[in-house]
Structure formats: structure tokens, C-alpha cells
Design a protein around this motif. Structure first.
Motif, PDB file in Angstrom:
ATOM      1  N   GLU A 185      63.617 -23.779  91.578  1.00 31.45           N
ATOM      2  CA  GLU A 185      63.728 -23.351  92.898  1.00 31.45           C
ATOM      3  C   GLU A 185      65.364 -23.765  93.408  1.00 31.45           C
ATOM      4  O   GLU A 185      65.741 -24.584  92.991  1.00 31.45           O
ATOM      5  CB  GLU A 185      62.997 -24.169  93.525  1.00 31.45           C
ATOM      6  N   ILE A 186      65.894 -22.675  94.094  1.00 34.76           N
ATOM      7  CA  ILE A 186      67.120 -22.688  94.408  1.00 34.76           C
ATOM      8  C   ILE A 186      66.997 -23.522  95.749  1.00 34.76           C
ATOM      9  O   ILE A 186      66.437 -23.455  96.580  1.00 34.76           O
ATOM     10  CB  ILE A 186      67.617 -21.387  94.916  1.00 34.76           C
ATOM     11  N   LYS A 187      68.155 -24.641  95.797  1.00 34.54           N
ATOM     12  CA  LYS A 187      68.131 -25.394  97.063  1.00 34.54           C
ATOM     13  C   LYS A 187      69.046 -25.155  98.044  1.00 34.54           C
ATOM     14  O   LYS A 187      70.270 -24.676  97.357  1.00 34.54           O
ATOM     15  CB  LYS A 187      68.095 -26.930  96.684  1.00 34.54           C
ATOM     16  N   TRP A 188      69.008 -24.999  99.186  1.00 35.25           N
ATOM     17  CA  TRP A 188      70.092 -24.384 100.114  1.00 35.25           C
ATOM     18  C   TRP A 188      70.561 -25.642 101.136  1.00 35.25           C
ATOM     19  O   TRP A 188      69.590 -26.544 101.642  1.00 35.25           O
ATOM     20  CB  TRP A 188      69.475 -23.229 101.010  1.00 35.25           C
ATOM     21  N   VAL A 212      76.060 -19.907 107.865  1.00 34.32           N
ATOM     22  CA  VAL A 212      75.787 -19.750 106.579  1.00 34.32           C
ATOM     23  C   VAL A 212      75.393 -20.935 105.911  1.00 34.32           C
ATOM     24  O   VAL A 212      75.293 -22.155 106.551  1.00 34.32           O
ATOM     25  CB  VAL A 212      76.968 -19.285 105.961  1.00 34.32           C
ATOM     26  N   GLU A 213      74.590 -20.533 104.815  1.00 34.72           N
ATOM     27  CA  GLU A 213      74.100 -21.756 104.104  1.00 34.72           C
ATOM     28  C   GLU A 213      74.671 -21.410 102.531  1.00 34.72           C
ATOM     29  O   GLU A 213      74.900 -20.563 102.067  1.00 34.72           O
ATOM     30  CB  GLU A 213      72.446 -21.604 103.897  1.00 34.72           C
ATOM     31  N   ASP A 239      77.297 -22.025  94.408  1.00 43.07           N
ATOM     32  CA  ASP A 239      77.715 -20.766  93.548  1.00 43.07           C
ATOM     33  C   ASP A 239      77.018 -19.363  94.505  1.00 43.07           C
ATOM     34  O   ASP A 239      77.294 -18.294  94.076  1.00 43.07           O
ATOM     35  CB  ASP A 239      77.129 -20.787  92.299  1.00 43.07           C
ATOM     36  N   ARG A 240      76.461 -19.783  95.632  1.00 45.08           N
ATOM     37  CA  ARG A 240      75.783 -18.660  96.322  1.00 45.08           C
ATOM     38  C   ARG A 240      75.635 -18.934  97.711  1.00 45.08           C
ATOM     39  O   ARG A 240      75.760 -20.297  98.278  1.00 45.08           O
ATOM     40  CB  ARG A 240      74.349 -18.590  96.077  1.00 45.08           C
ATOM     41  N   ILE A 241      76.114 -17.885  98.691  1.00 46.72           N
ATOM     42  CA  ILE A 241      75.838 -18.167 100.196  1.00 46.72           C
ATOM     43  C   ILE A 241      75.117 -17.087 100.876  1.00 46.72           C
ATOM     44  O   ILE A 241      74.986 -15.998 100.089  1.00 46.72           O
ATOM     45  CB  ILE A 241      77.371 -18.053 100.842  1.00 46.72           C
ATOM     46  N   ARG A 242      74.375 -17.280 101.758  1.00 49.87           N
ATOM     47  CA  ARG A 242      73.606 -16.488 102.630  1.00 49.87           C
ATOM     48  C   ARG A 242      73.639 -16.726 104.193  1.00 49.87           C
ATOM     49  O   ARG A 242      74.279 -17.903 104.538  1.00 49.87           O
ATOM     50  CB  ARG A 242      72.185 -16.567 101.984  1.00 49.87           C
ATOM     51  N   ASP A 243      73.285 -15.645 104.663  1.00 49.70           N
ATOM     52  CA  ASP A 243      73.292 -15.771 106.430  1.00 49.70           C
ATOM     53  C   ASP A 243      72.120 -16.648 106.829  1.00 49.70           C
ATOM     54  O   ASP A 243      70.831 -16.163 106.259  1.00 49.70           O
ATOM     55  CB  ASP A 243      73.219 -14.287 106.906  1.00 49.70           C
ATOM     56  N   SER A 244      72.160 -17.810 107.181  1.00 54.38           N
ATOM     57  CA  SER A 244      71.098 -18.548 107.690  1.00 54.38           C
ATOM     58  C   SER A 244      70.198 -17.907 108.764  1.00 54.38           C
ATOM     59  O   SER A 244      68.887 -18.531 108.921  1.00 54.38           O
ATOM     60  CB  SER A 244      71.561 -20.172 108.361  1.00 54.38           C
ATOM     61  N   LYS A 245      70.397 -16.942 109.432  1.00 53.91           N
ATOM     62  CA  LYS A 245      69.479 -16.211 110.282  1.00 53.91           C
ATOM     63  C   LYS A 245      68.504 -15.492 109.344  1.00 53.91           C
ATOM     64  O   LYS A 245      67.627 -14.829 109.960  1.00 53.91           O
ATOM     65  CB  LYS A 245      70.122 -15.414 111.188  1.00 53.91           C
ATOM     66  N   THR A 263      71.855 -12.548  99.137  1.00 57.01           N
ATOM     67  CA  THR A 263      72.756 -13.492  98.617  1.00 57.01           C
ATOM     68  C   THR A 263      74.093 -12.976  98.205  1.00 57.01           C
ATOM     69  O   THR A 263      74.016 -11.892  97.687  1.00 57.01           O
ATOM     70  CB  THR A 263      72.128 -14.745  97.955  1.00 57.01           C
ATOM     71  N   LEU A 264      75.131 -13.967  98.179  1.00 56.35           N
ATOM     72  CA  LEU A 264      76.469 -13.685  97.734  1.00 56.35           C
ATOM     73  C   LEU A 264      76.830 -14.726  96.553  1.00 56.35           C
ATOM     74  O   LEU A 264      76.688 -15.884  97.073  1.00 56.35           O
ATOM     75  CB  LEU A 264      77.431 -13.423  98.881  1.00 56.35           C
ATOM     76  N   ARG A 265      77.152 -14.121  95.501  1.00 54.74           N
ATOM     77  CA  ARG A 265      77.495 -15.006  94.666  1.00 54.74           C
ATOM     78  C   ARG A 265      79.109 -15.381  94.769  1.00 54.74           C
ATOM     79  O   ARG A 265      79.895 -14.268  95.033  1.00 54.74           O
ATOM     80  CB  ARG A 265      77.404 -14.538  93.089  1.00 54.74           C
TER      81      ARG A 265
END
Length: 58
Positions: free
Chosen positions: A4-7, A20-21, A27-33, A39-41
Motif C-alpha cells: 500500500e502506498i503511504k502518503w 499537496v501530499e 517519488d509521487r505527489i498528489r493534490d490533497s483535495k 498522481t505525479l511521479r
């Protein structure tokens, strides 16, 4: 076996989640909303450098 990916949410995020998270592996980011959205690598060092340079200012 998939893990499982942990943010981690930014400490600057407000109660509405407007930030952002990053994954714990950095190695990845995403919009926390939108946690179910895309996701963006990223390369963590390059990403931090771009933020420090102000490349993500509004």
C-alpha cells in the motif's frame, strides 16, 4: 504482493486539505483535495529544488 502506498500531507496544509501530499518514498505527489485523483511521479531532489526556486508560486 503489492504494498500500500503511504502518503504524508504537508504540515502547511489547512483543514480544507488545500496542499499537496508526498509518498513516504518521496517519488509521487498528489493534490490533497483529490486523494483519488491523478498522481505525479517526481524526483524528490529536483522537486524540492524547483519549489525553493519559486517555480510553483501562484
Amino acid at each position: 504482493m503489492t504494498s500500500e502506498i503511504k502518503w504524508r500531507k504537508s504540515t502547511y496544509s489547512n483543514v480544507n486539505g488545500e496542499c499537496v501530499e508526498l509518498t513516504t518514498t518521496l517519488d509521487r505527489i498528489r493534490d490533497s483535495k483529490d486523494p483519488n485523483g491523478p498522481t505525479l511521479r517526481v524526483n524528490a531532489a529536483s522537486f524540492v529544488h524547483a519549489v525553493k526556486q519559486g517555480r510553483f508560486d501562484r
